[in-house]
Scaffold this motif. Structure first.
Motif, PDB file in Angstrom:
ATOM      1  N   VAL A 104      -4.695   9.713   0.073  1.00 45.79           N
ATOM      2  CA  VAL A 104      -5.596   8.469  -0.462  1.00 45.79           C
ATOM      3  C   VAL A 104      -4.486   7.245  -0.409  1.00 45.79           C
ATOM      4  O   VAL A 104      -3.512   7.489  -0.835  1.00 45.79           O
ATOM      5  N   THR A 105      -5.256   6.280   0.063  1.00 43.38           N
ATOM      6  CA  THR A 105      -4.308   4.987   0.344  1.00 43.38           C
ATOM      7  C   THR A 105      -4.791   4.027  -0.897  1.00 43.38           C
ATOM      8  O   THR A 105      -5.806   3.801  -1.089  1.00 43.38           O
ATOM      9  N   THR A 106      -3.762   3.607  -1.718  1.00 47.35           N
ATOM     10  CA  THR A 106      -3.761   2.912  -2.823  1.00 47.35           C
ATOM     11  C   THR A 106      -2.830   1.918  -2.997  1.00 47.35           C
ATOM     12  O   THR A 106      -2.114   1.628  -2.062  1.00 47.35           O
ATOM     13  N   ARG A 107      -3.179   1.077  -3.972  1.00 47.33           N
ATOM     14  CA  ARG A 107      -2.245  -0.210  -4.298  1.00 47.33           C
ATOM     15  C   ARG A 107      -0.951   0.333  -4.838  1.00 47.33           C
ATOM     16  O   ARG A 107      -1.014   1.247  -5.652  1.00 47.33           O
ATOM     17  N   GLN A 113      -2.259  14.688 -10.744  1.00 48.20           N
ATOM     18  CA  GLN A 113      -2.975  14.639  -9.942  1.00 48.20           C
ATOM     19  C   GLN A 113      -2.631  15.760  -8.769  1.00 48.20           C
ATOM     20  O   GLN A 113      -3.379  15.002  -7.568  1.00 48.20           O
ATOM     21  N   GLN A 158      -0.127  -2.193 -11.482  1.00 50.11           N
ATOM     22  CA  GLN A 158      -0.079  -1.101 -12.747  1.00 50.11           C
ATOM     23  C   GLN A 158       1.503  -0.992 -12.812  1.00 50.11           C
ATOM     24  O   GLN A 158       2.261  -1.001 -11.814  1.00 50.11           O
ATOM     25  N   ARG A 181       0.284   5.588   0.483  1.00 53.38           N
ATOM     26  CA  ARG A 181      -0.387   6.882   0.733  1.00 53.38           C
ATOM     27  C   ARG A 181       0.043   8.186   0.106  1.00 53.38           C
ATOM     28  O   ARG A 181       1.283   8.489   0.126  1.00 53.38           O
ATOM     29  N   GLN A 182      -0.874   8.524  -0.841  1.00 53.10           N
ATOM     30  CA  GLN A 182      -0.333   9.687  -1.888  1.00 53.10           C
ATOM     31  C   GLN A 182      -1.620  10.747  -1.761  1.00 53.10           C
ATOM     32  O   GLN A 182      -2.417  10.713  -1.564  1.00 53.10           O
ATOM     33  N   SER A 204       2.389   0.365  -7.173  1.00 50.10           N
ATOM     34  CA  SER A 204       2.757  -0.086  -8.599  1.00 50.10           C
ATOM     35  C   SER A 204       3.927  -1.068  -8.573  1.00 50.10           C
ATOM     36  O   SER A 204       4.494  -1.547  -7.614  1.00 50.10           O
ATOM     37  N   LEU A 235       0.826  -1.348   0.172  1.00 47.82           N
ATOM     38  CA  LEU A 235      -0.105  -0.102   0.200  1.00 47.82           C
ATOM     39  C   LEU A 235       0.785   1.359   0.071  1.00 47.82           C
ATOM     40  O   LEU A 235       2.012   1.341   0.439  1.00 47.82           O
ATOM     41  N   HIS A 283      -3.977  13.313  -3.088  1.00 53.96           N
ATOM     42  CA  HIS A 283      -4.753  13.482  -4.335  1.00 53.96           C
ATOM     43  C   HIS A 283      -5.438  14.845  -4.399  1.00 53.96           C
ATOM     44  O   HIS A 283      -6.284  15.004  -3.452  1.00 53.96           O
ATOM     45  N   ALA A 298       3.424   4.078 -10.737  1.00 55.06           N
ATOM     46  CA  ALA A 298       2.520   5.150 -10.069  1.00 55.06           C
ATOM     47  C   ALA A 298       2.290   6.217 -11.116  1.00 55.06           C
ATOM     48  O   ALA A 298       3.348   6.626 -11.810  1.00 55.06           O
TER      49      ALA A 298
END
Length: 866
Positions: free
Chosen positions: A312-315, A356, A347, A298-299, A317, A296, A301, A350
């Motif tokens: 936002v916590t995302t998966r 963004q 993906q 955290r970026q 890359s 995970l 956005h 990132a």
């Protein structure tokens, strides 16, 4: 110790001697961060000038500088130094400066030609931060316009090298192979959620305990953020083995604690490092043999609709995952345990932050540089046009740009503070208001994460009290408090030094006519110092002052409490926001929201300050508009005319408008009719028949006849109905509306005559009766007539010169349809026999001849003797 990059250093030096730019691909652990700058120090082309190297993170910058200084046997701050936002170790003898993001832009804004520097190195450029992209664009511009001798090196582990080479004018690309030891990859996905909430941290704790039992060496665990690190520490508790030293590692940690996490473990111990993405690149954490990756990130956005940035916590890359895996193979064969399934596809990269992120700071930087069109510079990814336009509009509201997009004196002063544009505007205007200290404290607070733990209220006055040592709260973040105090002190001191941007600066010129740009070598000087820089006497703070200052920074986030018991607010930008009912600010009629979760429908407020309507009038007077509103009120079912003072979507004052323009009243009334539907008009059956006939002719001859469908009539309502709407303000007035005259005004007299000819209202049948035609059916017009009245007629009547078939509904003596046909001849020849057989017994007094074609049509019952 020999590192893989060492063999490539001669080629790197030779390449830069021949061409000014270079792309270097080298995986983590090759030594590029510390070996390359040192190798360039004696290059003839450097001519004794400095090297500046950009690192994405403060910890990495400090660590790289210290390690390079160690390699040459000096303390940091002599030949090798570093600059971060709150910590600088650079001296007169410094030749290599390792800087964090933002510092490079400041260097360029102060000296566009970078006269003191001979080379700029971008390390770990694959992270694609916004500041990294901006810095590269500016340095490339400097190289092309002012400094052909300036060397530019972009270093990365995973990057589109060919694309980067094109941006740098087809620069050479050199690659260095890594020497990482093999790393075994295992997968340990978290089990399904229980009760709708995944217990992945508990699962991760179990994976860590097992790895500590089964594997040798130190462990590095990647988590998305500080909150997860703290919760995992609580879960692990005191049950860790005695030889394990637990070491958190994240950006807000004190420098001493960060250094502890990356330094070698004490003799006889191993470390368990719980880290964010800060440990992904540039850092070497000694002794790590096992990496556990939660998968995970955290970026930030940016939501352009709410103008708020939220984490936002995302998966992660695939590139991130590969970087993390490599950390396990630095010193010996290692293991990487991933908390996702092997068949999950990540993906490749990132998304770059520039696609963004909030671009307000970038737009201001470039305006000060003399660039109004981002396409004039070299980018890997061009800033999105919509976000660029929105940022430019905000900067104009903040008085940082003029109407043409050129930077103002106030904008340059904002840029000189080195903080976000909104906060810089607040600080400068706060000085002019005599609130320099409070403005600096608010800016410092909002530049870092919240000092207080969640659940301790949203009132920013509590944070001010903590900052001043007047109050304390449980769970107070001490290191963050230290950083905020230092930042506030720096901002206050910059005010006493007159940091107004008035110093002379040399900017690169442009040949594209970009506003605000000077030609190479030309000196441009800002105007005189602002009132803030000249010095303003501080005054006693009032209850509204924090709100006033925040309103300067966030005029779009001024909130007005909605009617009702719940603390729900509407913001000046039209968005909704809410507070918990128990929050101290929940009863405040006006707030300024500094932080929220940024959700689109209704954001939860995290930080805010109360403010009065009078203070808003005084502070944001230029943004407040006096407007007249004449509009339909769906609830009152009438036209309302109001005079309002508005701040964006907020109504500061509302009063009735004594006399409104008649045309505006008509337009509002028509808008209400459209909303409610044209069924509200005083239709009669006759007028609906007229509408259907005209619409039928429109279908036959669209160029000659108007479209009078409900949809078309609604769209042109003001045109055809307007002359008859004088004085109408509510639906009850429609009884006075001359709908017949208004509709018939759509036709010329000759058209009305032709309508009656082509599509008559009535038709004569064989008995001589005149029977009405129904044009309002879904299909063709209908003639409903008693069957006996049609005896002898074989040709079905048609309308509009034979172009429109007529549907005949043949009725029984009881006036019920017994047959529907558009072909009378076929009916008489075929269906009539069955109809006669079925009905003659039920209606014996009515004629049922065997041959309907020769029978005489009749209206009533049989004549006597038949």
């Amino acid at each position: 110790m020999t590192l893989p990059i060492d063999a490539l250093l001669p080629e790197i030096v030779a390449s830069l001697a021949a061409t000014p730019s270079l792309v270097l691909q080298a995986p983590p652990g090759t030594g590029k961060t510390t070996r390359v700058p040192l190798a360039l120090l004696d290059a003839p082309w450097l001519a004794g000038k400095r090297i500046v190297m950009l690192e994405p993170r403060r910890l990495a910058a400090r660590s790289a500088a210290r390690y390079m200084a160690t390699l040459i046997g000096e303390p940091v701050g002599q030949t090798v130094g570093y600059r971060t936002r709150l910590d600088t170790k650079v001296g007169a003898a410094t030749r290599i400066e390792v800087v964090t993001e933002g510092i490079l832009s400041r260097l360029l804004q102060d000296d566009a030609a970078l006269e003191a520097y001979g080379a700029v190195i971008f390390d770990e450029f694959h992270e694609r931060s916004l500041q990294g992209d901006l810095g590269l664009a500016l340095v490339r511009e400097c190289q092309q316009v002012l400094r052909e001798d300036l060397r530019l090196v972009v270093m990365s582990a995973t990057l589109d090298a060919a694309g980067m080479a094109r941006v740098l004018g087809e620069a050479p690309v050199l690659s260095c192979a890594g020497q990482n030891f093999p790393v075994q990859i295992r997968y340990a996905p978290a089990p399904p959620a229980h009760g709708g909430r995944p217990q992945w941290l508990e699962h991760l704790a179990g994976v860590i305990r097992e790895a500590l039992r089964s594997e040798a060496g130190s462990l590095l665990v990647f988590l998305p953020g500080e909150g997860e690190i703290r919760r995992l520490v609580e879960i692990l508790g005191a049950a860790l083995p005695g030889d394990v030293l637990l070491a958190p590692l994240y950006g807000q940690l004190a420098a001493e604690a960060q250094d502890l996490a990356i330094s070698p473990a004490p003799q006889g111990q191993r470390k368990l490092v719980l880290a964010t993405a800060i440990a992904e690149t540039s850092l070497t954490i000694e002794g790590v043999r096992v990496v556990i990756d939660a998968g995970l990130l955290r970026q930030p956005h940016f939501d352009p609709n709410s103008a708020m940035t939220r984490l936002v916590t995302t998966r992660l890359s695939a590139a991130n995952a590969e970087q993390r895996r490599g950390r396990a193979g630095r010193v010996a064969p290692g293991v990487c345990i991933r908390l996702w399934s092997e068949d999950e596809r990540l993906q490749p990269f990132a998304p770059p932050e520039i696609l963004q992120a909030d671009l307000t700071g970038t737009v201001l930087e470039l305006a000060a540089w003399g660039v109004s069109d981002p396409a004039a510079l070299a980018w890997l990814d061009l800033p999105p046009a919509a976000a660029w336009a929105q940022s430019r509009e905000l900067l104009q509201q903040l008085e940082a740009l003029d109407a043409k997009g050129a930077v103002t004196a106030h904008g340059r002063a904002m840029l000189g503070l080195g903080i976000a544009p909104r906060l810089a505007h607040m600080v400068l205007r706060g000085r002019e208001l005599g609130l320099a200290r409070l403005a600096a404290e608010l800016a410092a607070l909002l530049s870092e994460r919240d000092l207080l733990a969640p659940g301790q209220g949203s009132d920013i006055h509590d944070r001010i009290a903590v900052l001043r040592g007047e109050q304390s709260f449980p769970g107070l973040h001490r290191e963050r408090l230290r950083l905020v105090r230092e930042a506030a002190k720096r901002l206050q001191e910059s005010g006493t030094r007159g940091a107004d941007g008035s110093e002379a600066r040399t900017r690169p010129g442009r040949s594209d006519g970009g506003s605000g740009g000077a030609r190479p070598g030309r000196m441009e000087t800002n105007g005189g110092a602002s009132a803030a820089a000249r010095g303003t006497v501080a005054r006693a703070e009032g209850h509204d002052d924090a709100g006033r200052l925040l309103a300067l920074a966030y005029p779009d986030r001024v909130g007005q409490r909605r009617p009702g018991g719940e603390p729900r607010y509407v913001l000046a930008n039209g968005r909704g926001a809410l507070l918990p009912p128990e929050d101290r600010l929940a009863r405040e009629p006006w707030l300024v929201v500094a932080e929220s979760d940024g959700k689109a429908r209704e954001a939860r407020i995290f930080l805010a300050a109360p403010v009065s309507a009078a203070a808003l009038e005084e502070t944001l007077g230029a943004a407040i508009r006096d407007e007249e509103f004449v509009e339909w009120d769906a609830q009152a079912q009438c036209v309302l005319a109001r005079r309002q003072r508005r701040l964006g979507a907020l109504v500061l004052e509302d009063r009735a408008l004594a006399k409104a323009e008649p045309e505006k009243v008509k337009a509002a009334f028509c808008a209400g009719l459209r909303q409610a539907g044209l069924e509200k008009l005083p239709w009669t059956p006759e007028l609906r028949q007229w509408q259907a006939r005209v619409q039928l002719m429109h279908g036959l001859e669209p160029a000659q006849w108007p479209d009078v469908s409900d949809a078309a009539l609604a769209e042109s309502l003001l045109v055809w109905a307007g002359p008859y709407l004088d004085g109408l303000t509510r639906f009850s007035h429609l009884e006075k509306f001359a709908l017949r005259d208004a509709l018939q005004g759509l036709l010329e007299w000759a058209q009305q005559q032709r309508l009656d000819q082509e599509l008559p209202l009535r038709l004569s049948v064989p008995t001589g009766s005149s029977v009405s035609i129904d044009y309002t059916t879904d299909h063709d017009p209908v003639l409903s007539v008693k069957l006996q009245e049609m005896f002898g007629l074989t040709q079905t009547p048609r309308l509009a010169g034979g172009r429109v078939p007529l549907t005949i509904h043949l009725l029984s003596p009881a006036q019920r349809p017994v047959a529907v046909t558009q072909d009378l001849a076929s009916f008489w020849a075929n269906a009539y026999v069955e109809v006669r057989k079925d009905l003659r017994g039920r209606y014996p007094r009515h004629p049922w001849p065997e041959d309907p074609l020769t029978a005489v049509a009749q209206r009533g019952v049989k004549k006597r003797g038949e």
